[in-house]
Write a protein that holds these residues in place. Structure first.
Motif, PDB file in Angstrom:
ATOM      1  N   GLU B 132       0.264   6.087 -11.060  1.00 41.78           N
ATOM      2  CA  GLU B 132       1.382   6.464 -10.204  1.00 41.78           C
ATOM      3  C   GLU B 132       2.198   5.233  -9.836  1.00 41.78           C
ATOM      4  OE1 GLU B 132      -1.809   6.812  -9.280  1.00 41.78           O
ATOM      5  OE2 GLU B 132      -2.177   8.904  -9.848  1.00 41.78           O
ATOM      6  N   PRO B 133       3.519   5.312  -9.882  1.00 39.22           N
ATOM      7  CA  PRO B 133       4.335   4.140  -9.510  1.00 39.22           C
ATOM      8  C   PRO B 133       4.197   3.802  -8.023  1.00 39.22           C
ATOM      9  CG  PRO B 133       5.730   6.041 -10.051  1.00 39.22           C
ATOM     10  CD  PRO B 133       4.330   6.453 -10.329  1.00 39.22           C
ATOM     11  N   VAL B 134       4.282   2.523  -7.696  1.00 41.72           N
ATOM     12  CA  VAL B 134       4.212   2.110  -6.287  1.00 41.72           C
ATOM     13  C   VAL B 134       5.597   1.845  -5.712  1.00 41.72           C
ATOM     14  CG1 VAL B 134       1.906   1.124  -6.511  1.00 41.72           C
ATOM     15  CG2 VAL B 134       3.897  -0.351  -6.834  1.00 41.72           C
ATOM     16  N   PHE B 135       6.615   1.805  -6.564  1.00 41.33           N
ATOM     17  CA  PHE B 135       7.965   1.531  -6.069  1.00 41.33           C
ATOM     18  C   PHE B 135       8.728   2.848  -5.891  1.00 41.33           C
ATOM     19  CE2 PHE B 135       6.702  -2.281  -8.378  1.00 41.33           C
ATOM     20  CZ  PHE B 135       6.882  -3.232  -7.389  1.00 41.33           C
ATOM     21  N   GLY B 136       9.573   2.886  -4.863  1.00 40.44           N
ATOM     22  CA  GLY B 136      10.440   4.045  -4.671  1.00 40.44           C
ATOM     23  C   GLY B 136       9.727   5.277  -4.171  1.00 40.44           C
ATOM     24  N   ASP B 137       8.520   5.129  -3.646  1.00 43.84           N
ATOM     25  CA  ASP B 137       7.756   6.297  -3.190  1.00 43.84           C
ATOM     26  C   ASP B 137       7.022   5.916  -1.905  1.00 43.84           C
ATOM     27  OD1 ASP B 137       5.954   8.340  -2.695  1.00 43.84           O
ATOM     28  OD2 ASP B 137       5.320   8.553  -4.782  1.00 43.84           O
ATOM     29  N   ARG B 138       7.644   6.209  -0.787  1.00 42.20           N
ATOM     30  CA  ARG B 138       7.078   5.781   0.485  1.00 42.20           C
ATOM     31  C   ARG B 138       5.699   6.395   0.735  1.00 42.20           C
ATOM     32  NH1 ARG B 138      10.578   5.212   5.914  1.00 42.20           N
ATOM     33  NH2 ARG B 138      11.496   3.638   4.557  1.00 42.20           N
ATOM     34  N   GLU B 139       5.525   7.664   0.346  1.00 43.27           N
ATOM     35  CA  GLU B 139       4.232   8.306   0.596  1.00 43.27           C
ATOM     36  C   GLU B 139       3.101   7.600  -0.166  1.00 43.27           C
ATOM     37  OE1 GLU B 139       3.540  10.556   2.934  1.00 43.27           O
ATOM     38  OE2 GLU B 139       5.644  10.198   3.464  1.00 43.27           O
ATOM     39  N   ARG B 140       3.420   7.158  -1.358  1.00 45.17           N
ATOM     40  CA  ARG B 140       2.420   6.422  -2.148  1.00 45.17           C
ATOM     41  C   ARG B 140       2.071   5.095  -1.468  1.00 45.17           C
ATOM     42  NH1 ARG B 140      -1.317   5.099  -5.724  1.00 45.17           N
ATOM     43  NH2 ARG B 140      -0.754   3.794  -7.499  1.00 45.17           N
ATOM     44  N   LEU B 141       3.091   4.442  -0.928  1.00 47.53           N
ATOM     45  CA  LEU B 141       2.867   3.170  -0.235  1.00 47.53           C
ATOM     46  C   LEU B 141       2.017   3.387   1.024  1.00 47.53           C
ATOM     47  CD1 LEU B 141       3.609   0.259  -0.678  1.00 47.53           C
ATOM     48  CD2 LEU B 141       5.806   0.666   0.446  1.00 47.53           C
ATOM     49  N   VAL B 142       2.307   4.475   1.745  1.00 45.01           N
ATOM     50  CA  VAL B 142       1.507   4.795   2.930  1.00 45.01           C
ATOM     51  C   VAL B 142       0.053   5.026   2.513  1.00 45.01           C
ATOM     52  CG1 VAL B 142       1.104   6.520   4.736  1.00 45.01           C
ATOM     53  CG2 VAL B 142       3.446   5.726   4.260  1.00 45.01           C
ATOM     54  N   ALA B 143      -0.153   5.769   1.434  1.00 46.16           N
ATOM     55  CA  ALA B 143      -1.520   6.073   0.996  1.00 46.16           C
ATOM     56  C   ALA B 143      -2.272   4.789   0.622  1.00 46.16           C
ATOM     57  CB  ALA B 143      -1.482   7.032  -0.198  1.00 46.16           C
ATOM     58  N   ILE B 144      -1.581   3.866  -0.039  1.00 50.10           N
ATOM     59  CA  ILE B 144      -2.210   2.593  -0.422  1.00 50.10           C
ATOM     60  C   ILE B 144      -2.583   1.792   0.825  1.00 50.10           C
ATOM     61  CG2 ILE B 144      -1.702   0.332  -1.459  1.00 50.10           C
ATOM     62  CD1 ILE B 144      -0.150   1.838  -3.663  1.00 50.10           C
ATOM     63  N   ALA B 145      -1.673   1.772   1.802  1.00 50.67           N
ATOM     64  CA  ALA B 145      -1.930   1.006   3.021  1.00 50.67           C
ATOM     65  C   ALA B 145      -3.095   1.599   3.811  1.00 50.67           C
ATOM     66  CB  ALA B 145      -0.669   0.938   3.881  1.00 50.67           C
ATOM     67  N   VAL B 146      -3.159   2.915   3.849  1.00 48.53           N
ATOM     68  CA  VAL B 146      -4.260   3.574   4.563  1.00 48.53           C
ATOM     69  C   VAL B 146      -5.586   3.281   3.852  1.00 48.53           C
ATOM     70  CG1 VAL B 146      -5.238   5.836   5.154  1.00 48.53           C
ATOM     71  CG2 VAL B 146      -2.815   5.337   5.626  1.00 48.53           C
ATOM     72  N   ARG B 147      -5.544   3.277   2.524  1.00 51.14           N
ATOM     73  CA  ARG B 147      -6.743   2.946   1.741  1.00 51.14           C
ATOM     74  C   ARG B 147      -7.219   1.526   2.059  1.00 51.14           C
ATOM     75  NH1 ARG B 147      -5.816   1.863  -4.441  1.00 51.14           N
ATOM     76  NH2 ARG B 147      -4.720   3.849  -4.392  1.00 51.14           N
ATOM     77  N   ALA B 148      -6.272   0.665   2.401  1.00 53.37           N
ATOM     78  CA  ALA B 148      -6.625  -0.723   2.750  1.00 53.37           C
ATOM     79  C   ALA B 148      -7.081  -0.860   4.197  1.00 53.37           C
ATOM     80  CB  ALA B 148      -5.443  -1.640   2.479  1.00 53.37           C
ATOM     81  N   GLY B 149      -7.202   0.260   4.904  1.00 56.32           N
ATOM     82  CA  GLY B 149      -7.770   0.206   6.248  1.00 56.32           C
ATOM     83  C   GLY B 149      -6.755   0.155   7.372  1.00 56.32           C
ATOM     84  N   LEU B 150      -5.489   0.382   7.067  1.00 55.14           N
ATOM     85  CA  LEU B 150      -4.467   0.344   8.114  1.00 55.14           C
ATOM     86  C   LEU B 150      -4.240   1.733   8.697  1.00 55.14           C
ATOM     87  CD1 LEU B 150      -2.071  -2.088   6.263  1.00 55.14           C
ATOM     88  CD2 LEU B 150      -3.345  -2.585   8.358  1.00 55.14           C
ATOM     89  N   ASP B 151      -3.710   1.761   9.901  1.00 58.39           N
ATOM     90  CA  ASP B 151      -3.455   3.008  10.616  1.00 58.39           C
ATOM     91  C   ASP B 151      -2.181   3.668  10.087  1.00 58.39           C
ATOM     92  OD1 ASP B 151      -3.876   4.704  13.230  1.00 58.39           O
ATOM     93  OD2 ASP B 151      -1.749   4.139  13.195  1.00 58.39           O
ATOM     94  N   GLU B 152      -2.287   4.933   9.719  1.00 65.32           N
ATOM     95  CA  GLU B 152      -1.162   5.603   9.056  1.00 65.32           C
ATOM     96  C   GLU B 152       0.097   5.613   9.910  1.00 65.32           C
ATOM     97  OE1 GLU B 152      -1.968   9.456   7.374  1.00 65.32           O
ATOM     98  OE2 GLU B 152       0.158  10.015   7.410  1.00 65.32           O
TER      99      GLU B 152
END
Lengths: 237, 237
Positions: B132-152
Motif C-alpha cells: 500500500e502506498p504511504v504517500f497521499g493517504d492520510r488514513e494509511r499514515l495514521v495506521a502506520i503511526a498507531v502501529r508505532a505506538g502513537l495515540d491516534e
C-alpha cells in the motif's frame, strides 16, 4: 545545529532549584533559545540514605555537618531570601530530606514522555514551596507526577518496579563523576563546556554564547569512501 | 557520558533505510551501546514537490534523471538485492514517491513521545516493504503511526495542523545544510564527526569508537568563581 545542555541535579538541592531559574532566565533572553535542547540528569547527594529514612531537613543538616540547629535554620532562610530575589516560592523552614532515587527514576520515565522539565519543576515546587513532604509518601509523588502531565497508571508501574529506569540513574551518576561533577547543579554544554553551581545568569549567557559559537566548527569526516546516498539528483547505486 | 548520534534521513531514501540497518548492526555490537543516544532528523530530498503529487517511483525517477524506465527499474532491483543482504524486506518494484513533510512532522511529534525510532521503522517498512502506498493517504499514515505506538487522536491532530512541528523540520534542514549534508543518510556523532551515506557497518563502528574515545576530553570551565552548590558535604550558602 542545536546546542545541548545537560543539567545534573538533585531534588534535595536548593541551589539546583535556584540554578535552574537562573539558567532559564539566561535562556529566555538567548537569541538562539529555540535551538537549545535541555536535558536533566540524575545526581543523588545522599545515595546511601535508606528509602524509609526521612524527616525535617534542618535538624538533619545540623547533625550531619556539626552545626547548630539555629545555624542550619539561618542557612535555610538565606536560601529563601535568594529564592525570593528570583521570584521563586521557598518555605524557609519545614522541608524534609529523603532518598531521591525514585524521583530520578521518574524523571527518566518523564524524559521519554516529553514531560521531564515539567516533572522537575513539580518536584522542586513540591519539595521547596509546598507544606506536604515529598519523601516517603508514594501517593504524594504520584500526585506530583500526574500534575506534571504523566499518566497515573504508568507512574504507578514505574514506582512499583524498583528496576525501572534504575540503570539510567546509575549511568547518569557515572557520567557525572567522569565529567568532574562533585556537586550540583552542574551544567554541561555540548559535552565541552561546564558551569558548576548556581552561577549568576550572565555566566549562563556566556556559556550559551560560547557553546553556540563553537558549534559551527566543521565536522571531521570518518572514512572518505563514497557510499551510496540519495541527494537532490537521485540515488546512484 | 553518552555519545549522541544524529541521523539525517528521508522516507523517500532507500539508502537511508539500508544505512539505518548498517548503523544499527554496528551499534548492536558496540561495547558501550547502552550509552549511545540516537535521534533522527529531517531532510527532504524533494521539498518543493506538491503534497498532492504522488505516483509510482520508477517512471518518476526515469523522467527526472533522464534515464530509461528499464534502467530505473534495474536500480531498484539493485537496491533490493543490497537490502536482502541485510535481511531487510524490500519490494523491488511498485513503491511510490511523494512529499514527506507530514511524515517528518510526525517524526518530531514521535520524538517527544519516545516513539521516534519505532515510527521511522514503520514508515520505512510501509514505503519499501508493503504494497500500500504511504504517500497521499492520510488514513494509511495514521495506521502506520498507531502501529508505532502513537495515540491516534494526537496523530490526527498533528496531521490536521500544518504548522505542528513544521518549524522543527525546517530547523533540521537548516542544520543539515550548515553541517555540510548534501544528501542522506548523514550521520553526525557528538557534533564532531560525520559519516555520509550508507557506509559499511565497520565505518559506523569506527565512528562510534572515535566519538566514544573522544568524549573523555576534559570540559572547559566557563567562569571560575565559586557559586553556591550542594555536594556530599552539604550546601554552603
Amino acid at each position: 545545529m542545536t546546542t545541548r545542555v545537560e543539567i545534573f541535579t538533585d531534588i534535595n538541592c536548593p541551589f539546583c532549584y535556584l540554578g535552574k531559574a537562573r539558567f532559564e532566565a539566561a535562556l529566555a533572553e538567548f537569541e538562539h533559545r529555540d535551538e537549545v535542547e535541555v536535558v536533566h540528569r540524575s545526581f543523588e547527594l545522599d545515595p546511601a540514605l535508606p528509602a524509609d529514612q526521612t524527616g525535617p531537613v534542618i535538624p538533619r543538616i545540623a547533625a550531619k555537618y556539626g552545626i547548630g540547629v539555629d545555624q542550619a535554620a539561618a542557612n535555610e532562610r538565606a536560601i529563601a531570601a535568594q529564592a525570593a530575589q528570583l521570584g521563586l516560592p521557598y518555605r524557609s523552614s519545614g522541608r524534609d530530606y529523603g532518598n531521591s532515587f525514585d524521583m530520578h527514576r521518574l524523571l527518566h520515565f518523564a524524559l521519554e514522555k516529553g514531560r521531564q522539565d515539567a516533572l522537575l519543576d513539580a518536584l522542586y515546587a513540591g519539595n521547596f514551596a509546598e507544606p506536604e513532604p515529598v519523601f516517603g509518601d508514594r501517593e504524594r509523588l504520584v500526585a506530583i507526577a500526574v500534575r506534571a502531565g504523566l499518566d497515573e497508571n504508568q507512574v504507578r508501574a514505574v514506582l512499583a518496579d524498583p528496576n525501572a529506569y534504575a540503570a539510567d540513574v546509575r549511568r547518569d551518576e557515572r557520567d557525572a563523576a567522569q565529567l568532574g561533577a562533585t556537586g550540583v547543579p552542574y551544567f554541561v554544554f555540548d559535552n565541552k563546556y561546564a558551569v558548576s553551581g548556581a552561577q549568576p545568569t550572565e555566566v549562563f549567557t556566556q556559556a550559551l554564547t560560547t557553546a553556540w559559537n563553537d558549534r559551527t566548527a566543521p565536522l571531521i569526516t570518518v572514512d572518505g569512501d563514497n557510499a551510496p546516498a540519495c541527494g537532490p539528483d537521485g540515488c546512484p547505486s
